[in-house]
Each structure stands twice: as structure tokens, then as C-alpha cells.
Design a protein around this motif. Structure first.
Motif, mmCIF file in Angstrom:
data_model
loop_
_atom_site.group_PDB
_atom_site.id
_atom_site.type_symbol
_atom_site.label_atom_id
_atom_site.label_comp_id
_atom_site.label_asym_id
_atom_site.label_seq_id
_atom_site.Cartn_x
_atom_site.Cartn_y
_atom_site.Cartn_z
ATOM 1 N N GLY A 1 54.165 49.630 63.808
ATOM 2 C CA GLY A 1 53.873 48.799 62.647
ATOM 3 C C GLY A 1 55.110 48.083 62.140
ATOM 4 N N TRP A 2 54.891 47.165 61.198
ATOM 5 C CA TRP A 2 55.964 46.315 60.687
ATOM 6 C C TRP A 2 55.743 46.001 59.215
ATOM 7 C CZ3 TRP A 2 59.663 44.862 64.348
ATOM 8 C CH2 TRP A 2 59.298 45.092 65.685
ATOM 9 N N GLU B 1 55.968 33.572 57.813
ATOM 10 C CA GLU B 1 55.893 35.032 57.772
ATOM 11 C C GLU B 1 56.585 35.642 58.986
ATOM 12 O OE1 GLU B 1 52.226 36.888 56.242
ATOM 13 O OE2 GLU B 1 52.155 37.984 58.147
ATOM 14 N N GLY B 2 57.360 36.677 58.743
ATOM 15 C CA GLY B 2 58.037 37.395 59.815
ATOM 16 C C GLY B 2 57.855 38.885 59.626
ATOM 17 N N TYR B 3 58.371 39.656 60.593
ATOM 18 C CA TYR B 3 58.133 41.101 60.587
ATOM 19 C C TYR B 3 59.422 41.846 60.918
ATOM 20 C CZ TYR B 3 53.638 38.893 60.887
ATOM 21 O OH TYR B 3 52.590 38.057 60.634
ATOM 22 N N THR B 4 59.632 42.926 60.196
ATOM 23 C CA THR B 4 60.857 43.698 60.357
ATOM 24 C C THR B 4 60.561 45.175 60.183
ATOM 25 O OG1 THR B 4 63.114 43.988 59.536
ATOM 26 C CG2 THR B 4 61.434 43.480 57.913
ATOM 27 N N ARG B 5 61.455 46.007 60.733
ATOM 28 C CA ARG B 5 61.400 47.450 60.525
ATOM 29 C C ARG B 5 62.515 47.896 59.575
ATOM 30 N NH1 ARG B 5 57.344 50.699 63.196
ATOM 31 N NH2 ARG B 5 58.931 52.322 63.400
ATOM 32 N N SER B 6 63.284 46.944 59.088
ATOM 33 C CA SER B 6 64.380 47.260 58.180
ATOM 34 C C SER B 6 63.823 47.489 56.785
ATOM 35 C CB SER B 6 65.404 46.109 58.168
ATOM 36 O OG SER B 6 66.451 46.396 57.269
ATOM 37 N N GLY C 1 53.134 42.322 72.691
ATOM 38 C CA GLY C 1 53.171 41.230 73.655
ATOM 39 C C GLY C 1 53.117 39.864 72.995
ATOM 40 N N ASN C 2 52.699 39.829 71.730
ATOM 41 C CA ASN C 2 52.613 38.573 70.986
ATOM 42 C C ASN C 2 53.781 38.420 70.014
ATOM 43 O OD1 ASN C 2 51.366 36.114 70.191
ATOM 44 N ND2 ASN C 2 50.420 37.121 68.419
ATOM 45 N N LEU C 3 54.788 39.283 70.140
ATOM 46 C CA LEU C 3 55.944 39.213 69.253
ATOM 47 C C LEU C 3 57.166 38.711 70.008
ATOM 48 C CD1 LEU C 3 55.747 42.541 67.185
ATOM 49 C CD2 LEU C 3 55.232 40.226 66.383
ATOM 50 N N GLU C 4 57.983 37.936 69.319
ATOM 51 C CA GLU C 4 59.256 37.501 69.866
ATOM 52 C C GLU C 4 60.303 37.475 68.762
ATOM 53 O OE1 GLU C 4 58.715 33.648 71.524
ATOM 54 O OE2 GLU C 4 58.451 32.639 69.590
ATOM 55 N N ARG C 5 61.552 37.687 69.158
ATOM 56 C CA ARG C 5 62.645 37.711 68.183
ATOM 57 C C ARG C 5 63.085 36.281 67.878
ATOM 58 N NH1 ARG C 5 66.345 42.175 68.176
ATOM 59 N NH2 ARG C 5 65.707 42.486 70.335
ATOM 60 N N SER C 6 63.127 35.930 66.603
ATOM 61 C CA SER C 6 63.572 34.592 66.206
ATOM 62 C C SER C 6 65.088 34.572 66.078
ATOM 63 C CB SER C 6 62.918 34.187 64.882
ATOM 64 O OG SER C 6 63.266 35.096 63.858
ATOM 65 N N SER C 7 65.631 33.401 65.821
ATOM 66 C CA SER C 7 67.091 33.250 65.762
ATOM 67 C C SER C 7 67.711 34.020 64.603
ATOM 68 C CB SER C 7 67.451 31.766 65.657
ATOM 69 O OG SER C 7 66.850 31.188 64.507
ATOM 70 N N GLY D 1 66.828 37.004 63.755
ATOM 71 C CA GLY D 1 66.682 38.424 64.022
ATOM 72 C C GLY D 1 65.356 39.009 63.578
ATOM 73 N N ILE D 2 64.540 38.219 62.874
ATOM 74 C CA ILE D 2 63.226 38.668 62.425
ATOM 75 C C ILE D 2 62.205 38.347 63.513
ATOM 76 C CG2 ILE D 2 61.465 38.416 60.636
ATOM 77 C CD1 ILE D 2 64.011 39.724 59.654
ATOM 78 N N PHE D 3 61.246 39.249 63.700
ATOM 79 C CA PHE D 3 60.219 39.020 64.712
ATOM 80 C C PHE D 3 59.095 38.153 64.143
ATOM 81 C CE2 PHE D 3 62.418 42.618 66.447
ATOM 82 C CZ PHE D 3 62.341 42.432 67.811
ATOM 83 N N VAL D 4 58.560 37.293 64.993
ATOM 84 C CA VAL D 4 57.435 36.425 64.634
ATOM 85 C C VAL D 4 56.404 36.487 65.754
ATOM 86 C CG1 VAL D 4 58.847 34.866 63.230
ATOM 87 C CG2 VAL D 4 58.559 34.404 65.675
ATOM 88 N N THR D 5 55.181 36.081 65.438
ATOM 89 C CA THR D 5 54.154 36.017 66.471
ATOM 90 C C THR D 5 54.366 34.768 67.320
ATOM 91 O OG1 THR D 5 52.679 34.922 64.896
ATOM 92 C CG2 THR D 5 52.442 37.303 65.136
#
Length: 246
Positions: A86-87, A97-102, A170-176, A178-182
């Protein structure tokens, strides 16, 4: 002869790129919720008018290590660790919108709940504003409640609920940033199965020993490629001598 030069030259260049990735992972060994980046080599034929007999070595980013990091108890109210997959949903600098574990959070001067890096933490309806002079607590499902911090405790009031999501990795990628986006840039849906642990943070999932071993291995590979270039130059010089004699 130049076939060897193509492979050794491009291999040495891409090894330096992988060293940069490994160094980046090591630099984030203490970053809360960090996910290590993984790379690999692949061969790409050099297409020309003739036959594709020459090959470049290319460094290919194959993705991210999504394994969970260690949970560290802090006892701080504004520290959260996502339990299991989860995120946390956050608002990036460009408004998307982005996703993080921080989960090391703070409340800014305007009362907005933010990540340590200054990104607004999102609820189902947008950013979360915390009323002044209240103590807050987080439930396992992400519900934020407040209690008046005055001399006479007041009733518990629900402020908001964190937007907790669990999109397909599989639908997540790291943006510039450092936050993940779909990858499709669509907001992920709320997942009621995602929970948080209050008073704890998740550490980086970078394995220091593995990263150091990888750096040593890459250094050895770089030396090998440079030796191949020297051998190619030596062979070319000897071939010129034979041609001159003939």
C-alpha cells in the motif's frame, strides 16, 4: 576488430551508469520508505545499411525493488508506517497525485498535514487541514481524530481519513522527484485493506552489503572492458604491421 570496440566501449559507459544507480541507492539507505532501483544490461544491434553484426551494450532500468523495509518504532505521533502493501497518497508539486511510503509527517504553519519533504498528504477529498490547539491520533484505517488539548479534554472528533491506495506495482513508475505515479496517470482508488501503524516509520529497503558487493563487481567489469579496449588497440597495431610487411 571494431566489433570488440563497440561492445567494450558501450559496456564501460553503461557500467558507469549502473555505478551511479548503485551509489544513489546507497545514498538513500537512511531515507524513510525508499525503494531501491534495479538495472540490468541488454544488447542492442547497431542497425546500418549492412548486416547488424555490431552490438551496443545498453543499461536498461528494469524497475524498482518493492519489498518492504524494516519498521522502526519512534513513538512520535506524526510518524506513520504503511502496514503491508500500500501507499500514502500525496499532492505533488505540479498538483498531480503521487504515492509514497515515507510516513514521517509534519503540520506546516497553515495547519496542512505534509510529508517531511513538504508535499500535502491527501484525504479522499484533497489536502488535510488540522485545527489549531488539538492533539491528533491515527487509527489503523488512516482515520485522523482530534482531541482538544486544553485543560478540559473534549470529545474526539474525526477530522479526515488518509487516502490509502494499493495500485498494481506493474502500473507504478518512479518520477523525477522520487515520488511514484501511475503509468496511465490516473488516480488510484482507495483500498480499505491498507492500514497504517502510528508512531513508527518504514526504513529504506536498500541492502547495504548487496549494494557494496555490486559496486565492487561493477568496478571489476569496468576494468575488464578497459582491458578489452587496450587489447583491441594492440591487435589493430599488429595487424597494421603485418599489412605493411605484405
Amino acid at each position: 576488430m571494431d566489433r570488440l570496440i563497440y561492445t567494450a566501449m558501450s559496456g564501460a559507459k553503461q557500467i558507469l551508469e549502473q555505478q551511479s544507480t548503485t551509489a544513489h541507492n546507497l545514498a538513500n539507505v537512511s531515507t524513510t520508505g525508499f525503494r531501491a532501483q534495479m538495472d540490468t544490461f541488454r544488447a542492442v544491434p547497431v542497425v546500418s545499411n549492412g548486416l547488424p553484426t555490431r552490438t551496443f551494450v545498453v543499461d536498461s532500468t528494469i524497475g524498482t525493488d518493492f519489498r518492504a523495509g524494516p519498521i522502526q518504532q519512534t513513538g512520535r505521533t506524526l510518524d506513520l508506517a504503511v502496514q503491508g502493501p500500500g501507499w500514502l497518497a500525496v499532492e505533488r508539486a505540479d498538483g498531480t497525485e503521487g504515492y509514497t511510503r515515507s510516513g514521517s509527517l509534519k503540520i506546516n504553519e497553515n495547519g496542512v498535514l505534509q510529508t517531511e519533504g513538504g508535499l500535502n498528504v491527501l484525504a479522499d477529498g484533497g489536502p488535510i487541514t488540522i485545527p489549531p490547539n488539538v492533539k491528533i491520533s491515527f487509527a489503523k484505517d488512516g482515520t485522523i481524530s482530534s482531541v482538544d488539548s486544553g485543560n478540559i479534554p473534549g470529545a474526539t472528533i474525526e477530522i479526515a481519513r488518509l487516502k490509502l491506495v494499493n495500485p498494481d506495482v506493474g502500473n507504478l513508475e518512479r518520477s523525477s522527484d522520487g515520488i511514484f505515479v501511475t503509468k496511465d496517470r490516473l488516480p488510484a482508488d482507495v483500498d480499505a485493506n491498507v492500514g497504517v501503524i502510528s508512531g513508527a516509520i518504514e526504513g529504506s529497503n536498500v541492502n547495504v552489503v548487496d549494494a557494496m558487493v555490486n559496486m565492487i563487481s561493477l568496478a571489476r567489469q569496468f576494468e575488464l572492458n578497459m582491458k578489452m579496449l587496450k587489447d583491441a588497440d594492440s591487435n589493430a597495431a599488429k595487424a597494421d604491421q603485418f599489412l605493411a610487411l605484405s
